[in-house]
Design a protein around this motif. Structure first.
Motif, short mmCIF file in Angstrom:
data_model
loop_
_atom_site.label_atom_id
_atom_site.label_comp_id
_atom_site.label_asym_id
_atom_site.label_seq_id
_atom_site.Cartn_x
_atom_site.Cartn_y
_atom_site.Cartn_z
N GLU A 145 0.86 -1.21 -0.12
CA GLU A 145 0.00 0.05 0.09
C GLU A 145 0.93 1.30 0.00
O GLU A 145 0.35 2.36 0.08
CB GLU A 145 -0.98 -0.12 1.14
N ASN A 386 -5.18 2.91 12.30
CA ASN A 386 -5.48 2.48 11.14
C ASN A 386 -7.23 1.71 11.31
O ASN A 386 -7.95 2.07 10.47
CB ASN A 386 -4.69 1.54 10.64
N ASN A 387 -7.29 1.24 12.50
CA ASN A 387 -8.78 1.00 12.57
C ASN A 387 -9.70 2.28 12.72
O ASN A 387 -10.71 2.03 12.30
CB ASN A 387 -8.77 -0.07 14.08
N TYR A 389 -9.18 4.86 11.49
CA TYR A 389 -9.43 5.52 10.07
C TYR A 389 -10.49 4.56 9.30
O TYR A 389 -11.15 5.12 8.26
CB TYR A 389 -8.22 5.50 9.31
N ASP A 390 -10.27 3.35 9.35
CA ASP A 390 -11.39 2.55 8.82
C ASP A 390 -12.68 2.36 9.33
O ASP A 390 -13.52 1.49 8.96
CB ASP A 390 -10.66 0.95 8.42
N ASN A 391 -12.96 2.96 10.45
CA ASN A 391 -14.03 3.07 11.37
C ASN A 391 -14.58 1.58 11.71
O ASN A 391 -15.55 1.03 11.65
CB ASN A 391 -15.31 3.65 10.45
N THR A 392 -13.17 0.76 12.20
CA THR A 392 -13.34 -0.41 12.87
C THR A 392 -12.85 -0.36 14.11
O THR A 392 -12.44 -1.40 14.90
CB THR A 392 -12.89 -1.58 12.02
N ASN A 411 -6.35 11.01 10.91
CA ASN A 411 -7.53 10.90 9.94
C ASN A 411 -6.88 11.26 8.73
O ASN A 411 -7.56 11.55 7.63
CB ASN A 411 -8.57 11.98 10.19
#
Length: 447
Positions: A145, A386-387, A389-392, A411
């Motif tokens: 990535e 990162n979670n 940012y991924d809404n998890t 963000n």
């Protein structure tokens, strides 16, 4: 390269040139650089960062802060001595532009003071620990990535590049980082290239790299203002600012001689080694009667250390002046002390230090622990950011995010910026603070 450009007083955000003759002699711009470094929070944290012996409780072993102060003192002497000779060789620098010998000393002292400001906790093993997380650890999942250069920045996390980030990165209320003069930034940049290609030549400027991709534009701006010579058509790579050789020499002198002194005082190296190797450097300066009047080991080693540093300062100045033309045209390709007549003695001292200090059980055991601490911090922080940012994000992730400073770009759309800001945060932790955060994550800290 020419000295008029290389001695630029320009700072980030300046719209007009700063003229040397218009400077306030009671508060010279290059001296302001020194003040800004020493009052920065990043510099203060060096008081609790490893130089050689991690987390040492003794009162005479050097931290990154005491080492940096000593390097700046040696650098100031080197700069002033070289400055005096350069003004004699190029009198227009004084008569037309107003530069003085102390200007060179102030530039080198400020750059030398900052030379370790980007180093993470636990010494150079901290750099390696951050890199290993991305190279072989859980951070390897991000490889596909990222661009090749972004991934290389993380895999070979570099304290010099991190230092350039600290000195130049803008944030709310602090445009241009510490806003140092470009001359000081140039002297700071020992490795004026990006992370790839890795070691394309044996030139000293290619040994490591000096800026992350996130600071690429700032680096190019500084290099162009100073008139540094481009060394590659394909990659971003420039010749060193000449005064960077003096910053490097100051660091080389201090860690070679003073780490050796630490090892002797700690009992890791027998005093007889000091007699054999240090005396070979100071043979022409030692006053035998004075030496034998010293009644304890610390005073004897201190006396030899002071003479050795003085000798190597004179040697480095002579080598610089002899090779000034090659340095200015970018063809001088090694450290100054690599040309020293004392190279054999210096190499012997470094070899003994590696065997008896850097690879001692105390150092190795604490470096192993440091790897575990940094790996745990990076795993927890990268997952949380990162979670989020991924809404998890889990409740645990959200709690971790509350403990992180607002400087972490949670963000940001760029994965590279998110990861590099986490690495930057971890790098700013002192040894003790890193351990405290580790204990909290492991559930060992409840107060």
């Amino acid at each position: 390269m020419n000295w008029e450009q290389l001695l630029s007083l320009k700072r980030f955000g300046d719209t007009n040139k700063r003229i040397r003759k218009e400077q306030d002699e009671t508060r010279l711009g290059f001296e302001v650089d020194y003040d800004r470094v020493i009052f920065s929070s990043e510099f203060r944290s060096l008081q609790d960062k490893t130089q050689v012996i991690p987390l040492s409780q003794t009162d005479f072993v050097h931290t990154r802060l005491t080492h940096s102060l000593e390097v700046s003192v040696v650098g100031r002497s080197l700069g002033r001595l070289v400055g005096k000779k350069l003004l004699e060789k190029h009198p227009h620098l004084y008569s037309v532009h107003g530069y003085q010998a102390n200007d060179f000393g102030a530039i080198v002292a400020a750059a030398a003071l900052a030379h370790d400001i980007g180093n993470p906790p636990f010494g150079h093993s901290g750099e390696k620990a951050i890199g290993e997380f991305f190279k072989t650890g859980e951070g390897k999942q991000f490889k596909n990535e990222l661009t090749e250069k972004e991934y290389q920045d993380l895999c070979d996390f570099e304290g010099n590049a991190n230092g350039f980030k600290i000195l130049t990165e803008s944030r709310a209320g602090r445009d241009g980082g510490l806003r140092l003069s470009y001359a000081t930034l140039g002297a700071f940049m020992k490795y004026p290239k990006e992370s790839l290609p890795k070691k394309p030549t044996n030139h000293i400027a290619d040994k490591k790299y000096g800026f992350f991709q996130s600071e690429k534009e700032a680096f190019i701006d500084v290099a162009n203002e100073l008139g540094l010579l481009k060394r590659s058509k394909e990659a971003i790579s420039f010749s060193r600012h000449p005064l960077a050789f003096l910053v490097e020499a100051a660091d080389d002198i201090c860690y070679t001689i003073i780490d050796f002194e630490d090892g002797i005082n700690l009992g890791l190296i027998q005093e007889e080694f000091a007699l054999e190797y240090l005396i070979n450097i100071v043979r022409d300066k030692i006053k035998t009667k004075n030496y034998y009047e010293l009644s304890n080991k610390e005073d004897r080693v201190s006396y030899l250390r002071a003479l050795a540093i003085g000798t190597l300062i004179d040697e480095a100045v002579a080598i610089f002046m002899k090779n000034e033309e090659a340095i200015l045209n970018g063809s001088f390709d090694c450290a100054l002390l690599d040309k020293s007549k004392y190279e054999a003695q210096i190499n012997d001292i470094i070899r003994i230090s590696i065997e008896n200090i850097y690879q001692s059980n105390e150092v190795v055991d604490k470096e192993i622990a440091g790897y575990g601490v940094i790996n745990t911090l990076l795993k927890a922080y990268t997952n949380a950011v990162n979670n989020c940012y991924d809404n998890t994000a889990s409740n645990y992730d959200k709690l971790i995010l509350k403990s992180l400073p607002k400087t972490i770009k949670i963000n940001d759309v760029s994965l590279y910026i998110r990861l590099s800001s986490i690495c930057h945060f971890v790098s700013l932790l002192s040894d003790s603070k890193a351990i405290l955060n580790y204990k909290k994550l492991k559930g060992f800290q409840f107060s």
